[in-house]
Design a protein around this motif. Sequence first.
Motif, PDB file in Angstrom:
ATOM      1  N   LEU A   1    -101.135 -40.941   5.182  1.00  0.00           N
ATOM      2  CA  LEU A   1    -100.195 -40.372   3.945  1.00  0.00           C
ATOM      3  C   LEU A   1     -99.160 -39.666   4.132  1.00  0.00           C
ATOM      4  N   LYS A   2     -99.496 -38.523   5.206  1.00  0.00           N
ATOM      5  CA  LYS A   2     -98.432 -37.896   5.815  1.00  0.00           C
ATOM      6  C   LYS A   2     -97.241 -38.528   6.609  1.00  0.00           C
ATOM      7  N   LEU A   3     -97.772 -39.497   7.329  1.00  0.00           N
ATOM      8  CA  LEU A   3     -96.772 -40.526   8.173  1.00  0.00           C
ATOM      9  C   LEU A   3     -95.916 -40.966   7.179  1.00  0.00           C
ATOM     10  N   LYS A   4     -96.636 -41.819   6.268  1.00  0.00           N
ATOM     11  CA  LYS A   4     -95.690 -42.540   5.115  1.00  0.00           C
ATOM     12  C   LYS A   4     -94.649 -41.481   4.599  1.00  0.00           C
ATOM     13  N   VAL A   5     -95.361 -40.691   3.978  1.00  0.00           N
ATOM     14  CA  VAL A   5     -94.318 -39.416   3.263  1.00  0.00           C
ATOM     15  C   VAL A   5     -93.215 -39.136   4.110  1.00  0.00           C
ATOM     16  N   ASN A   6     -93.228 -38.860   5.277  1.00  0.00           N
ATOM     17  CA  ASN A   6     -92.250 -38.357   6.085  1.00  0.00           C
ATOM     18  C   ASN A   6     -91.300 -39.303   6.628  1.00  0.00           C
ATOM     19  N   ARG A   7     -91.770 -40.726   6.573  1.00  0.00           N
ATOM     20  CA  ARG A   7     -90.876 -41.696   6.790  1.00  0.00           C
ATOM     21  C   ARG A   7     -89.997 -42.040   5.626  1.00  0.00           C
ATOM     22  N   HIS A   8     -90.583 -42.000   4.505  1.00  0.00           N
ATOM     23  CA  HIS A   8     -89.883 -41.689   3.118  1.00  0.00           C
ATOM     24  C   HIS A   8     -88.842 -40.896   3.069  1.00  0.00           C
ATOM     25  N   LEU A   9     -89.258 -39.613   3.456  1.00  0.00           N
ATOM     26  CA  LEU A   9     -88.247 -38.519   3.260  1.00  0.00           C
ATOM     27  C   LEU A   9     -87.187 -38.698   4.224  1.00  0.00           C
ATOM     28  N   ILE A  10     -87.190 -39.303   5.446  1.00  0.00           N
ATOM     29  CA  ILE A  10     -86.281 -39.123   6.621  1.00  0.00           C
ATOM     30  C   ILE A  10     -85.340 -40.404   6.107  1.00  0.00           C
ATOM     31  N   LEU A  11     -85.853 -41.339   5.370  1.00  0.00           N
ATOM     32  CA  LEU A  11     -84.980 -42.432   4.868  1.00  0.00           C
ATOM     33  C   LEU A  11     -84.220 -41.770   3.700  1.00  0.00           C
ATOM     34  N   LEU A  12     -84.550 -40.972   2.981  1.00  0.00           N
ATOM     35  CA  LEU A  12     -83.921 -40.517   1.771  1.00  0.00           C
ATOM     36  C   LEU A  12     -82.922 -39.522   2.507  1.00  0.00           C
ATOM     37  N   TRP A  13     -83.229 -38.742   3.459  1.00  0.00           N
ATOM     38  CA  TRP A  13     -82.291 -37.917   3.981  1.00  0.00           C
ATOM     39  C   TRP A  13     -81.117 -38.654   4.708  1.00  0.00           C
ATOM     40  N   GLN A  14     -81.604 -39.659   5.492  1.00  0.00           N
ATOM     41  CA  GLN A  14     -80.330 -40.427   6.128  1.00  0.00           C
ATOM     42  C   GLN A  14     -79.434 -41.129   4.970  1.00  0.00           C
ATOM     43  N   THR A  15     -80.084 -41.631   3.770  1.00  0.00           N
ATOM     44  CA  THR A  15     -79.351 -42.174   2.722  1.00  0.00           C
ATOM     45  C   THR A  15     -78.178 -41.045   2.197  1.00  0.00           C
TER      46      THR A  15
END
Length: 103
Positions: A47-61
Amino acid sequence: MAPRTKVVLIWLPSHVGIPGNETVDELAKLALNQEMPGHKQVIWSDLKLKVNRHLILLWQTDWDTEVNNKLYAIRPNLKKRLVSVESLNRKQETVVSRLGIGH
């Protein structure tokens, strides 16, 4: 979060008085008393891996809207480390980045 932490999602009613939402609220209340099909446990590290990937995607956007920023010119892709400083540690990389943007 500890490896065996139990997470419980709770439904909270809202938008009271709106006809379509009243129907949805009633159906949600009925669902509260039903057993969840296919109940699966999620490993925290997954779950942590998926949350981190999503947060990086939001940050990159968000970062992609800062194209006039000097640091964006140096590092447009947040996932990629700076190629010329891959052998440097975090502190050294920070110094190089600050020199590059004149900070």
